[in-house]
Design an enzyme around this catalytic site. Structure first.
Site, PDB file in Angstrom:
ATOM      1  N   ILE A  53       0.796  -1.231   0.000  1.00 38.94           N
ATOM      2  CA  ILE A  53       0.000   0.000   0.000  1.00 38.94           C
ATOM      3  C   ILE A  53       0.830   1.282   0.000  1.00 38.94           C
ATOM      4  CG2 ILE A  53      -1.993  -1.073   1.089  1.00 38.94           C
ATOM      5  CD1 ILE A  53      -1.116   0.299   3.716  1.00 38.94           C
ATOM      6  N   TYR A  54       2.151   1.182   0.157  1.00 39.53           N
ATOM      7  CA  TYR A  54       2.973   2.399   0.131  1.00 39.53           C
ATOM      8  C   TYR A  54       3.067   2.912  -1.304  1.00 39.53           C
ATOM      9  CZ  TYR A  54       4.752   0.765   4.710  1.00 39.53           C
ATOM     10  OH  TYR A  54       4.880   0.330   6.008  1.00 39.53           O
ATOM     11  N   THR A  55       2.673   4.112  -1.671  1.00 34.56           N
ATOM     12  CA  THR A  55       2.163   5.152  -0.816  1.00 34.56           C
ATOM     13  C   THR A  55       0.762   5.557  -1.281  1.00 34.56           C
ATOM     14  OG1 THR A  55       3.333   6.675  -2.283  1.00 34.56           O
ATOM     15  CG2 THR A  55       4.404   6.155  -0.233  1.00 34.56           C
TER      16      THR A  55
END
Length: 338
Positions: A53-55
């Site tokens: 999920i970054y970013t």
């Protein structure tokens, strides 16, 4: 020479400070990110932590940016076999809509369906054929732990993943997972990534139960936010203007009287050693039970270099006692018993 640390009872051995990459593609662009990676590896570092999920929180970003930056860097450097790459699964992938939810349905969680798909996506973005440490980012209360561990076990047995870890688990959730692994003959978590630092109540939240579980059952600890979102660097103090920082607002809310006293103690100990408060905070963590490698973040090579200076700092028993006193937490009667 730096001594690498065994991750729990696993066969992984990590540099004592892991490199977090949440800032890649956010507060550090690709050029800065690759310079940070080069400097970390040049100092002997081998443990790089990221997440799918970054970013996600940046405008128009569907996630996976940090993994992609790491993947391109590893391909350019040809150094994949020298590294321990850790990533995570659980969060929603896809552009966020007005309600803060992913606009792409079924692209989150810890179901068999999503774990297998998310792993394939992470492997592609990282440009590798395996992930060394695959971690569940936080719990999914809608999916039985048996389903989650079964899917993760399949990934290990297929060779896509080497070891399993968890993040942000409570003690009872962790014990449940270990019990299911033992009774169902499934792969077991070898590590946990909790929030853990000297700050109150963060220290108590980990030490109250989770630390004992890790010691008793041989899990490695690779904590996130070991500097409390930058609070323990000393740049935030009560009664002083907040610096210009993406985390200044969050830090301001955590500047309680006790936390400010903890920062003051770190500054006092640091002055005795010609060190910096952040280095003292990390050195304190490195001497705690079950600790493997706190995960640090940096937006520049200069910031990273400061944090790597931790590894040349040795705290005295008196230093540790002084820090413990400043950051101590109230224990119930049952918690005082061994």
């Amino acid at each position: 020479m730096t001594t690498y640390r065994q991750l729990g009872r696993s066969g992984l051995h990590l540099f004592p400070l892991g490199l977090g990459t949440m800032q890649f593609g956010w507060s550090a662009d690709e050029a800065a990110s690759q310079s940070i990676l080069d400097h970390y590896v040049g100092a002997g570092g081998n443990f790089i932590d990221t997440a799918d999920i970054y970013t996600m929180w940046t405008a128009g970003n569907p996630g996976g940016i940090s993994e992609e930056i790491i993947g391109r860097w590893m391909k350019d450097r040809g150094n994949r076999d020298d590294l321990v790459i850790a990533t995570k699964v659980r969060g929603a992938m896809g552009e966020f809509g007005k309600e803060g939810r992913s606009t792409i349905k079924q692209r989150e969680g810890l179901s068999r369906r999503w774990i297998l798909k998310a792993c394939e996506d992470s492997l592609r973005r990282l440009q590798t054929d395996h992930i060394d440490l695959y971690q569940v980012h936080w719990i999914d209360a809608l999916v039985p732990i048996e389903e989650t561990l079964s899917a993760l076990t399949d990934l290990v047995r297929r060779g896509y993943v080497r070891y399993l870890g968890c993040s942000n688990y409570s003690a009872w959730r962790l014990m449940q997972a270990l019990w299911v692994s033992d009774t169902r003959h499934l792969e077991r978590f070898v590590s946990i990534q909790p929030e853990y630092s000297l700050l109150s109540p963060t220290r108590a939240n980990f030490e109250r139960e989770l630390q004992r579980v890790c010691v008793e059952y041989g899990l490695g600890v690779v904590p996130w936010s070991p500097l409390g979102g930058g609070l323990l660097t000393g740049k935030y103090r009560r009664g002083q203007p907040l610096p210009d920082s993406v985390r200044a607002g969050e830090a301001g809310h955590r500047l309680t009287e006790q936390n400010d006293a903890i920062i003051g103690t770190l500054e006092t100990v640091a002055a005795r050693h010609g060190a910096k408060p952040a280095q003292v905070a990390l050195a304190w963590l490195l001497q705690t039970p079950a600790m493997t490698a706190p995960i640090i973040g940096a937006n520049s090579v200069a910031q990273l270099d400061d944090l790597l200076g931790t590894l040349t700092l040795t705290l005295t028993p008196e230093d540790v006692a002084e820090i413990n006193t400043a950051s101590d937490w109230e224990r119930a009667r049952t918690e005082r018993e061994n």
